[in-house]
Design a protein around this motif. Structure first.
Motif, short mmCIF file in Angstrom:
data_model
loop_
_atom_site.label_atom_id
_atom_site.label_comp_id
_atom_site.label_asym_id
_atom_site.label_seq_id
_atom_site.Cartn_x
_atom_site.Cartn_y
_atom_site.Cartn_z
N VAL A 1 39.29 78.68 38.56
CA VAL A 1 40.08 78.30 37.32
C VAL A 1 41.19 79.34 37.37
O VAL A 1 41.28 80.69 37.47
CB VAL A 1 39.45 78.37 36.22
CG1 VAL A 1 40.29 77.96 34.91
CG2 VAL A 1 38.04 77.68 36.14
N VAL B 1 46.28 71.06 25.63
CA VAL B 1 45.43 70.19 25.93
C VAL B 1 44.53 69.92 24.70
O VAL B 1 43.99 70.56 24.05
CB VAL B 1 44.40 71.11 27.10
CG1 VAL B 1 43.24 70.30 27.25
CG2 VAL B 1 45.19 71.55 27.97
N LYS C 1 44.97 69.61 37.24
CA LYS C 1 46.20 70.46 37.12
C LYS C 1 46.98 70.20 35.99
O LYS C 1 47.13 68.93 35.34
CB LYS C 1 47.10 70.24 38.48
CG LYS C 1 46.54 70.88 39.72
CD LYS C 1 47.61 70.66 40.89
CE LYS C 1 46.92 71.29 41.96
NZ LYS C 1 45.61 71.83 42.19
N VAL D 1 47.86 75.35 34.57
CA VAL D 1 46.55 75.47 34.57
C VAL D 1 46.11 74.81 35.87
O VAL D 1 46.40 73.83 35.94
CB VAL D 1 45.58 74.86 33.44
CG1 VAL D 1 44.25 75.02 33.67
CG2 VAL D 1 46.13 75.80 32.20
N SER D 2 45.31 75.20 36.71
CA SER D 2 44.71 74.52 37.88
C SER D 2 43.16 74.74 38.06
O SER D 2 42.89 75.95 38.19
CB SER D 2 45.59 75.34 38.98
OG SER D 2 44.98 74.68 40.45
N ILE D 3 42.44 73.87 37.97
CA ILE D 3 41.22 73.92 38.22
C ILE D 3 40.71 73.28 39.50
O ILE D 3 40.89 72.06 39.68
CB ILE D 3 40.38 72.95 36.94
CG1 ILE D 3 41.01 73.81 35.60
CG2 ILE D 3 38.87 73.03 37.27
CD1 ILE D 3 40.27 73.15 34.32
N THR E 1 38.70 76.93 30.85
CA THR E 1 40.33 77.11 30.74
C THR E 1 40.55 78.27 29.97
O THR E 1 41.53 79.08 30.53
CB THR E 1 40.74 75.86 30.32
OG1 THR E 1 40.40 74.68 30.80
CG2 THR E 1 42.27 76.01 30.54
N THR E 2 39.60 78.72 28.99
CA THR E 2 40.02 79.82 28.32
C THR E 2 39.20 81.23 28.66
O THR E 2 39.71 82.35 28.02
CB THR E 2 39.56 79.68 26.72
OG1 THR E 2 38.48 79.18 26.75
CG2 THR E 2 40.59 78.62 26.04
N MET F 1 44.68 74.86 22.90
CA MET F 1 43.45 74.13 23.44
C MET F 1 43.03 73.46 22.13
O MET F 1 42.68 74.04 21.07
CB MET F 1 42.49 74.83 24.02
CG MET F 1 42.84 75.63 25.22
SD MET F 1 43.28 74.60 26.64
CE MET F 1 41.78 74.13 27.30
N LEU G 1 34.97 72.03 29.71
CA LEU G 1 36.59 72.36 30.28
C LEU G 1 37.41 73.24 29.28
O LEU G 1 38.00 73.94 30.08
CB LEU G 1 37.06 70.85 30.26
CG LEU G 1 38.51 70.76 30.56
CD1 LEU G 1 38.66 70.91 32.14
CD2 LEU G 1 39.18 69.42 30.45
N VAL H 1 45.07 80.23 35.74
CA VAL H 1 45.84 79.97 34.73
C VAL H 1 46.70 81.20 34.80
O VAL H 1 46.79 82.31 34.82
CB VAL H 1 45.02 80.26 33.31
CG1 VAL H 1 46.08 80.20 32.05
CG2 VAL H 1 43.93 79.25 33.04
#
Lengths: 271, 263
Positions: free
Chosen positions: B65, B197, B30, B6-8, B54-55, B165, B50, B67
């Motif tokens: 974002v 997470v 990250k 995951v990279s935001i 991510t989802t 998550m 957040l 993933v």
């Protein structure tokens, strides 16, 4: 549906010789009590039969006019149940449609409320113009009056899905249809079955109103003609039959509700 | 090391139109494959945002974002989610609840009917791992809160997500049940190839479980610091009473108190 008995077994106490279960008997005792008070009240006040007949006089009338009462009761039951069944199908369909999206919900809800505010008795003349007098307007009036609570309840069940549940499923790639089928519809079933109890009693109101003003058969028509002949005991006999039919159908709906959605009585759904 | 799972990058997320609340701003994070990351911060710092970013439940207005090497534009189906509220469906048995994601996820839904036995066996295995062996036939409302939360974890894991998550999954539980479930999560992470997470208010929980603790600022949320947790795995509950552990918790506590005061 099987319900699990979670009570811990305790030592069986010695059986009492005879014990009256007052709670179970209460409905019967209170009904009998009501008739007794009615009987005594009329006798003491000396009201004539043409104003308020005694219950014994009403039961006499039921026996005396049994053949027309039976025939008209069946007719009323028939129009009511038919109208109610159409209301169930239509109500479920429209409810699911309204609950489907916020926009449809917002758009149709005020229309539905406005429509529900119209006294259905005012619609009977229109139905007579369209379909003539008799069975059809009675069925349609029963339908029109009883479908609103079904629609509202089904739509409410759909509209109150927990956002977390929706998030969990949407994150998995669920389409709107998946969420409706897996969560929305099963979730709205307790609301739906609960509304049937309200709807069936309303359906009786609808069919009898229509029969009273525009029919040649049914309890509504029978009572209207008895009233014009000053046969007040027969009017009350009709009312009594309606009450009996209403109680029977209500009990049936309550039983169906319990059978179909037993889980809702055990879980805390709204949290 | 390979590219992060995951990279935001520089994400802004605003709710309710251009004048709405700015929930997160300039968010950078990250998460590596297999890592256990805990996110802590003052309440209202955008931790739930957040999760939704991510989802793929929310798409950010600015920033990206990414993933599994793909920019997120729609819900990503490689995640499992669990919330504080277990949201078990009361008309399904626990086992049927756990199988629910399989009826949704594209990869499984067409196989479910023909391979039912295989999936049921898998669900029962998961139930056993979380200590719910034999409870599959019970309805969720016949289970205690802690048991429901265990079942909830099974449901989040049944489709073998790469990313799990967890949004305060233990918030509503009593202290003992919570510690038990910490160990369940710890063992799940150790035995399965999954990235986790965990969003939480509980600093002890974050330090006990995570490889890395991320501290977020008050709204609009952004990452103010990242701490690598030095304690060796497998960690035992005794760790909770060691001075080094408490020192770290206290340091995090101080940072969040400062972030709150700054808001």
């Amino acid at each position: 549906m099987t319900t699990l008995d979670t009570t811990t077994p305790v030592a069986v106490p010695p059986k009492p010789a005879f014990k009256v279960d007052w709670v179970r008997l209460a409905p019967f005792l209170y009904t009998v009590g009501l008739f007794v008070i009615w009987e005594i009240g009329v006798r003491i006040s000396g009201l004539p039969h043409t104003i308020l007949p005694t219950p014994t006089r009403v039961f006499e009338a039921i026996i005396q006019y049994w053949s027309p009462i039976w025939k008209n009761s069946l007719q009323t039951l028939y129009t009511t149940v038919l109208g109610f069944m159409i209301a169930v199908v239509a109500g479920l369909g429209i409810g699911l449609f309204i609950g489907w999206s916020r926009t449809i919900y917002a758009g149709l809800y005020p229309i539905m409320v406005g429509f529900n505010a119209i006294p259905k008795v005012a619609l009977v003349p229109i139905l007579v113009i369209w379909f003539g007098i008799g069975t059809v307007p009675a069925v349609l009036t029963a339908f029109l009056i009883s479908f609103f609570p079904i629609v509202v309840n089904v739509a409410t069940g759909l509209a109150t899905i927990e956002p977390e549940t929706e998030d969990v499923l949407r994150a998995l790639g669920a389409k709107k249809m998946d969420i409706m089928l897996k969560v929305g519809i099963p979730r709205s079933m307790p609301y739906f079955f609960g509304s049937l109890k309200v709807a069936i009693t309303l359906a009786f109101v609808g069919s009898v109103v229509s029969e009273t003003v525009a029919s040649n058969s049914g309890l509504g028509n029978m009572m209207a003609s008895a009233q014009s002949n000053f046969n007040v005991p027969l009017v009350f006999a009709g009312l009594l039959m309606l009450a009996v039919e209403g109680i029977a159908m209500y009990a049936l709906m309550a039983w169906v509700e319990k059978r179909m959605t037993g889980w809702a009585h055990r879980s805390t759904m709204a949290n | 090391m390979a590219s992060p799972l995951v990279s935001i990058e520089n994400v802004d997320m605003r709710y309710g139109g251009p004048t709405g609340t700015l929930a997160v701003s300039g968010l950078n994070l990250k998460i590596n494959r297999g890592e256990f990351v805990a996110v802590v911060g003052p309440s209202g710092c955008g931790k739930s945002t957040l999760m939704k970013l991510t989802t793929g439940l929310h798409i950010p207005q600015t920033g990206a974002v990414i993933v599994a090497n793909q920019q997120v534009t729609k819900p990503v189906s490689i995640v499992g989610m669990a919330f504080q509220n277990p949201t078990m469906l009361p008309w399904r048995t626990t086992l049927e609840n756990i199988l629910l994601p399989l009826e949704i996820v594209e990869r499984h839904r067409h196989r479910l009917r023909s391979h039912k036995a295989e999936y049921v066996a898998k669900a029962e295995k998961l139930l056993e791992t979380v200590g719910l062996k034999g409870f599959g036939e019970k309805f969720p409302w016949q289970l205690s809160g802690g048991m429901q939360q265990r079942a909830n974890l099974c449901r989040a894991l049944i489709h073998e997500p790469e990313l799990l998550m967890l949004d305060e999954p233990f918030g509503a539980l009593d202290a003992f049940t919570r510690e038990e479930l910490w160990c369940v999560i710890r063992d799940l992470h150790a035995s399965q190839d999954v990235t986790i997470v965990l969003v939480t208010h509980d600093l002890r929980e974050s330090v006990f479980l995570a490889d890395k603790v991320v501290v977020m600022s008050a709204r609009p949320g952004r990452v103010i610091s990242e701490h690598v947790v030095p304690f060796e795995r497998p960690r035992q509950l005794e760790l909770l009473y060691e001075p080094a552990f408490n020192e770290m918790v206290q340091k995090l506590h101080g940072e969040i108190a400062t972030a709150r005061a700054a808001a």
